[in-house]
Design a protein around this motif. Structure first.
Motif, PDB file in Angstrom:
ATOM      1  N   ALA A 300       0.848  -1.206   0.054  1.00 25.83           N
ATOM      2  CA  ALA A 300      -0.194  -0.044  -0.088  1.00 25.83           C
ATOM      3  C   ALA A 300       1.014   1.093   0.049  1.00 25.83           C
ATOM      4  O   ALA A 300       1.882   1.203   0.804  1.00 25.83           O
ATOM      5  CB  ALA A 300      -0.999   0.005   1.318  1.00 25.83           C
ATOM      6  N   ASN A 325      -3.462   7.336  -3.544  1.00 29.49           N
ATOM      7  CA  ASN A 325      -3.176   6.210  -2.703  1.00 29.49           C
ATOM      8  C   ASN A 325      -3.499   4.930  -3.358  1.00 29.49           C
ATOM      9  O   ASN A 325      -4.599   4.976  -4.236  1.00 29.49           O
ATOM     10  CB  ASN A 325      -4.145   6.498  -1.587  1.00 29.49           C
ATOM     11  CG  ASN A 325      -3.610   7.313  -0.567  1.00 29.49           C
ATOM     12  OD1 ASN A 325      -2.508   7.559   0.060  1.00 29.49           O
ATOM     13  ND2 ASN A 325      -4.526   8.684  -0.494  1.00 29.49           N
ATOM     14  N   TYR A 327      -3.111   0.279  -3.402  1.00 28.66           N
ATOM     15  CA  TYR A 327      -2.783  -0.877  -2.857  1.00 28.66           C
ATOM     16  C   TYR A 327      -2.683  -1.934  -3.976  1.00 28.66           C
ATOM     17  O   TYR A 327      -3.161  -1.920  -5.123  1.00 28.66           O
ATOM     18  CB  TYR A 327      -4.028  -1.451  -1.769  1.00 28.66           C
ATOM     19  CG  TYR A 327      -5.032  -1.648  -2.304  1.00 28.66           C
ATOM     20  CD1 TYR A 327      -5.360  -3.243  -2.639  1.00 28.66           C
ATOM     21  CD2 TYR A 327      -6.159  -0.720  -2.515  1.00 28.66           C
ATOM     22  CE1 TYR A 327      -6.544  -3.444  -3.062  1.00 28.66           C
ATOM     23  CE2 TYR A 327      -7.477  -0.988  -3.176  1.00 28.66           C
ATOM     24  CZ  TYR A 327      -7.568  -2.493  -3.365  1.00 28.66           C
ATOM     25  OH  TYR A 327      -8.897  -2.867  -3.950  1.00 28.66           O
TER      26      TYR A 327
END
Length: 460
Positions: A300, A325, A327
């Protein structure tokens, strides 16, 4: 009456001194216990076991995953061009497509990553590593027991040597007393003119030789005490052997027949067995370590940049903080096809090592069997010697007494008397040596068949 009291007190003091000295005699069992506790070699070997155990704990942790936390802030340019290349691990990453024209304006970015990689299954490689580590501990423990076994044999040998020297010193003390008795007789006969003065000189020379022999024997005894002190931690002066135990052991005539070889728990055999087992565990490790690996990967991460979505180069301070962001989670399989050949070659080498270890084990079994046979032959010879040698001792003692009586009556000379004395001295030392050889052969068999404790219970 006054003199009777004085001599009585002196006798009591002498008996008390003898009793105290007897109380301070060191038994072989006590000495061996001290060696087990204090011997520097055993202390070092026990530390080696602790090292192997620590290594095994370390190996058990190989299954743990890697969970890495990374953060970086960078300042530089963002000026790409098209075309492939190999990174070689030294070309920095520079993300974004190619612009129509070159732009070398400064950009500030930051990146934070949490990454997990875990070899979750490797078809038995973890278990094989742990088995090798456990067998390494077993080898070290058996090496410790073998060192203890050899040190035990060394201690027993020196203790028996100490008893032999103690017997020799006792014999030499009697020899000195006899020479002193002869000298006194000669001095008395020379004063009366019955014997020539030269006999006195010969007697003095023999007495001096006996004293020098005593000094040399005492030095050998102290050297042996020092060797035992080095492995037991006891003051060397306190290591006084229990010579009466030798007599008790010799009286046990059926001891050799009662000793049965304990090869199942023999320290030397166990050590070489553990080496064989260790080598076989390494074979299993070779088979397992080249198996495919199933991996779990997860990550992540967040990123920030001073370039916005419209490709505007903004103020550098806008690059702080995460704008995006992401992951990623995945399971993968890894296998190197050329590991098949590597495994075959390495396994062949390890099998050769196993075969060598098996041959060394067979060699040690043969040597132990030979040692038992040699000890049996030596024991039988020593028994026959002990049966015969009292005849020599009785005859030598009678011959000396006859020659001493003849000399005092002027019927023989000093040369024949000294010859009889030397024959008696040799017979006494031969008897002490015969006792030493018998007990040495008995303990040699006990050590070889791993039955020392059985003998110790009789010896002490």
């Amino acid at each position: 009456m006054h003199y009777v009291k004085i001599y009585g007190c002196a006798a009591l003091m002498l008996l008390s001194a003898i009793a105290v000295r007897a109380q301070h005699r060191v038994t072989l069992k006590y000495l061996l216990n001290k060696v087990d506790q204090k011997a520097p070699a055993l202390i070092a070997d026990s530390a080696a076991i602790a090292t192997r155990q620590a290594q095994a704990m370390e190996i058990r942790g190989n299954w743990l995953p890697n969970l890495k936390l990374n953060y970086q802030t960078d300042i530089g340019t963002n000026n790409n061009t098209a075309g492939p290349y190999f990174g070689f691990g030294i070309i920095p990453s520079n993300s974004r497509g190619v612009r129509a024209e070159s732009n070398t304006s400064a950009v500030l970015t930051n990146l934070g990553i949490v990454a997990l990689d875990w070899e979750i299954y490797n078809f038995g490689a973890y278990a094989a590593q742990n088995n090798v580590a456990s067998s390494d501990i077993a080898v070290e423990q058996n090496l410790f027991q073998q060192s203890k076994y050899k040190l035990q044999a060394y201690t027993i040998g020196n203790y028996l040597q100490l008893m032999r020297l103690q017997d020799y010193l006792t014999i030499q003390s009697r020899n000195i007393e006899r020479n002193q008795q002869i000298r006194r007789s000669i001095q008395s006969l020379a004063k009366s003119g019955i014997r020539p003065g030269v006999d006195t000189s010969i007697a003095e020379a023999e007495l001096s030789k006996a004293r020098l022999t005593y000094i040399e024997l005492d030095n050998q005894l102290k050297q042996t005490q020092l060797q035992l002190a080095a492995v037991s931690g006891l003051p060397y002066q306190s290591i006084v052997p229990d010579t009466l135990a030798e007599t008790r052991l010799i009286s046990q005539t059926n001891v050799p027949q009662l000793m049965v070889a304990d090869t199942a728990n023999h320290p030397i055999i166990n050590y070489y067995r553990s080496i064989v087992q260790n080598s076989r565990q390494k074979e299993e490790l070779v088979k397992k370590q080249y198996n495919p690996k199933i991996l779990l990967e997860a990550a992540a991460w967040g990123r920030g940049s001073s370039i916005d979505g419209n490709d505007h180069f903004n103020d550098l301070s806008s690059g702080f903080g995460f704008d995006r962001n992401n992951y990623l989670v995945g399971v993968g399989v890894s296998y190197n096809l050329f590991d098949l050949r590597r495994k075959q070659l390495k396994l062949r080498t390890q099998k050769t090592a196993t075969d060598y270890a098996i041959k060394k084990l067979d060699e040690q079994k043969s040597l132990l069997a030979l040692g038992v046979s040699q000890a049996d032959v030596e024991l039988n010879t020593a028994k026959q010697r002990l049966v015969e040698i009292p005849n020599q001792l009785r005859a030598a003692n009678a011959g000396y007494r006859q020659k001493l009586s003849l000399y005092k009556n002027g019927l023989t000379d000093i040369i024949e008397l000294n010859a009889a004395l030397n024959i008696l001295y040799r017979a006494e030392t031969d008897y002490a040596q015969a006792r030493f050889i018998y007990t040495s052969a008995l303990f040699q068999k006990a050590v070889t068949v791993n039955q020392v404790n059985y003998i110790l219970n009789l010896f002490n």
